[in-house]
Design a protein around this motif. Structure first.
Motif, PDB file in Angstrom:
ATOM      1  N   ARG A  79       0.816  -1.213   0.000  1.00  0.00           N
ATOM      2  CA  ARG A  79       0.000   0.000   0.000  1.00  0.00           C
ATOM      3  C   ARG A  79       0.849   1.262   0.000  1.00  0.00           C
ATOM      4  N   PHE A  80       1.975   1.247   0.733  1.00  0.00           N
ATOM      5  CA  PHE A  80       2.771   2.458   0.909  1.00  0.00           C
ATOM      6  C   PHE A  80       4.130   2.436   0.207  1.00  0.00           C
ATOM      7  N   LYS A  81       4.518   1.289  -0.341  1.00  0.00           N
ATOM      8  CA  LYS A  81       5.879   1.148  -0.846  1.00  0.00           C
ATOM      9  C   LYS A  81       6.218   2.186  -1.919  1.00  0.00           C
ATOM     10  N   LYS A  82       5.282   2.442  -2.813  1.00  0.00           N
ATOM     11  CA  LYS A  82       5.557   3.370  -3.918  1.00  0.00           C
ATOM     12  C   LYS A  82       5.895   4.771  -3.407  1.00  0.00           C
ATOM     13  N   VAL A  83       5.090   5.303  -2.492  1.00  0.00           N
ATOM     14  CA  VAL A  83       5.321   6.666  -2.021  1.00  0.00           C
ATOM     15  C   VAL A  83       6.579   6.748  -1.165  1.00  0.00           C
ATOM     16  N   VAL A  84       6.893   5.677  -0.441  1.00  0.00           N
ATOM     17  CA  VAL A  84       8.116   5.671   0.374  1.00  0.00           C
ATOM     18  C   VAL A  84       9.349   5.700  -0.526  1.00  0.00           C
ATOM     19  N   ILE A  85       9.316   4.941  -1.599  1.00  0.00           N
ATOM     20  CA  ILE A  85      10.445   4.939  -2.544  1.00  0.00           C
ATOM     21  C   ILE A  85      10.590   6.302  -3.205  1.00  0.00           C
TER      22      ILE A  85
END
Length: 445
Positions: A243-249
């Motif tokens: 759910r959050f991996k894209k924005v964290v990267i």
């Protein structure tokens, strides 16, 4: 916007002033440290990079600790570490001791660079979040300028006859703003969003009441309470969930490449660069001028960040900085160093960074993450920033000595121009968007 909101944001941002002061003060001290401790290029790089190395664990764990113990409490710990580092650096009796105290100062800087943006983003109304978030960068550039002025005054002081100990006074001077930061922090409230996450809703209502009107404060309490109630307690593993991996990267890469612009090679090694340009005048005075330019262009960006938005500023800044780095490489290649065009190019580069990447960085990394992961995710992004900072700090003096100025500045020119591609593709606009609505934006990136 109420003046109370501005005042507590300014106090939080003072951690950024110390961040700027502690990282940049080393620039004036290098010419005295090198002969005092008989340092080679690699050791010189380590003295500079020690603060950045300390920033890595400071930034990495600050978000987790702030989620557990509160934003305000961790900022107070940060101020104490600043005091210890300033006193220790000033009385250091060996190269190893100096590096250790610089590392302690770095831990404080890493924590401050994570905590202040989080705190400010959580107390700022959405319409003013960009400008209030910019207080962090304004404090940083003010700290940089104050360190340059402090260095210049110390060297030109009639009370100090020997240059052997100039560096001690330069590094110890940070104890004054560190003490002020500590006492002012005792007067600011905890983040109301964090208080709600700890089920301290009554306390949060009081603080929101000082930030918003009565009606707006009640609405804010409900919005934040509902948002937090709908989420499970945050865990570190959540940060890298699908759910959050894209924005964290995106946040990690964004914060990291902000350092690869090369801005800190100018501030950390300004005297070294100016010594090679052969432009007349005091090297330390020229360094002070870089701080003045940095401050002026940061102030110019205040009305732009919430009007033009984050993305347009980033694109413009990458182009300006890339062209300036290529220009510096050309000037060194053709040996056109005996004129003020070199100085002007450096000033344009600093101005380009200050009113674009400089102001957007600390605003953006604190606002793009959803409430559930904001502490941990911001820590990871700032961690990446300081890893990149460490690499730049360690490698620049060696690159300059081994590759020469032409290749070194040319490499940074390529990096800056390449950043246009990343911003165009992955940076999403957050201007005026409530923090609770951010997640809807990055899903379509």
């Amino acid at each position: 916007m109420k003046s109370y909101t501005v005042l507590i944001s300014i106090v939080a941002a003072l951690g950024g002033l110390l961040f700027g002061f502690d990282t940049a003060v080393i620039a004036g001290a290098l010419q005295y440290l090198k002969p005092y401790f008989h340092l080679n290029d690699a050791e010189l790089g380590l003295v500079v990079a020690a603060a950045s190395i300390g920033c890595i664990p400071g930034a990495l764990f600050a978000g987790y600790l702030a989620d557990k113990y509160g934003r305000k409490n961790l900022m107070i710990v940060t101020s104490v570490l600043y005091v210890i580092a300033a006193i220790g650096s000033g009385i250091a009796g060996s190269f190893a001791q100096l590096v250790i105290y610089r590392l302690i100062g770095g831990v404080a800087i890493g924590m401050a660079s994570t905590l202040a943006p989080i705190y400010i983003s959580e107390v700022a109304p959405p319409a003013f979040r960009g400008r209030l978030g910019m207080l962090q960068q304004l404090a940083i550039v003010t700290g940089i300028l104050l360190s340059f002025i402090s260095n210049y005054l110390i060297v030109n002081s009639s009370f100090l006859s020997s240059g052997d100990d100039y560096w001690r006074y330069m590094l110890a001077a940070a104890v004054i703003p560190s003490g002020i930061f500590f006492f002012l922090l005792l007067l600011v409230p905890e983040s109301p969003r964090w208080l709600i996450s700890q089920n301290k809703v009554i306390d949060a209502k009081k603080i929101f009441g000082k930030i918003y009107s009565d009606k707006e404060s009640q609405a804010q309490v409900k919005i934040v309470s509902d948002n937090i109630a709908s989420e499970e307690k945050p865990a570190l593993r959540d940060v890298l969930s699908p759910r959050f991996k894209k924005v964290v990267i995106i946040g990690l890469v964004f914060a990291s490449i902000a350092q690869l612009t090369g801005i800190n090679i100018v501030f950390y090694y300004a005297p070294l660069i100016f010594a090679k340009t052969h432009v007349g005048g005091s090297v330390l005075f020229q360094t002070v001028l870089t701080g003045v330019v940095n401050l002026i262009f940061t102030l110019l960006a205040f009305p732009l960040i919430d009007r033009l938005g984050r993305k347009k500023l980033l694109l413009a800044g990458s182009c300006i900085m890339g062209l300036c780095m290529f220009t510096l490489a050309a000037l060194f290649y053709f040996d056109m160093l005996h004129n003020y065009f070199v100085l002007a190019t450096i000033f344009v580069y600093i101005g380009g960074f200050a009113c674009t990447w400089g102001v957007v960085l600390w605003v953006y990394v604190a606002e793009i993450f959803p409430n559930k992961i904001r502490g941990n995710a911001t820590s990871i992004a700032v961690f990446g920033n300081w890893v990149a900072n460490t690499i730049v700090s360690l490698t620049f003096p060696v690159m300059l000595a081994q590759l020469g100025a032409v290749v070194t500045f040319g490499i940074y020119g390529i990096i800056n121009i390449s950043m246009v591609l990343f911003v165009s593709r992955y940076v999403f606009e957050t201007k005026g968007v409530p923090l609770e609505k951010i997640e809807e934006l990055y899903a379509s990136v």
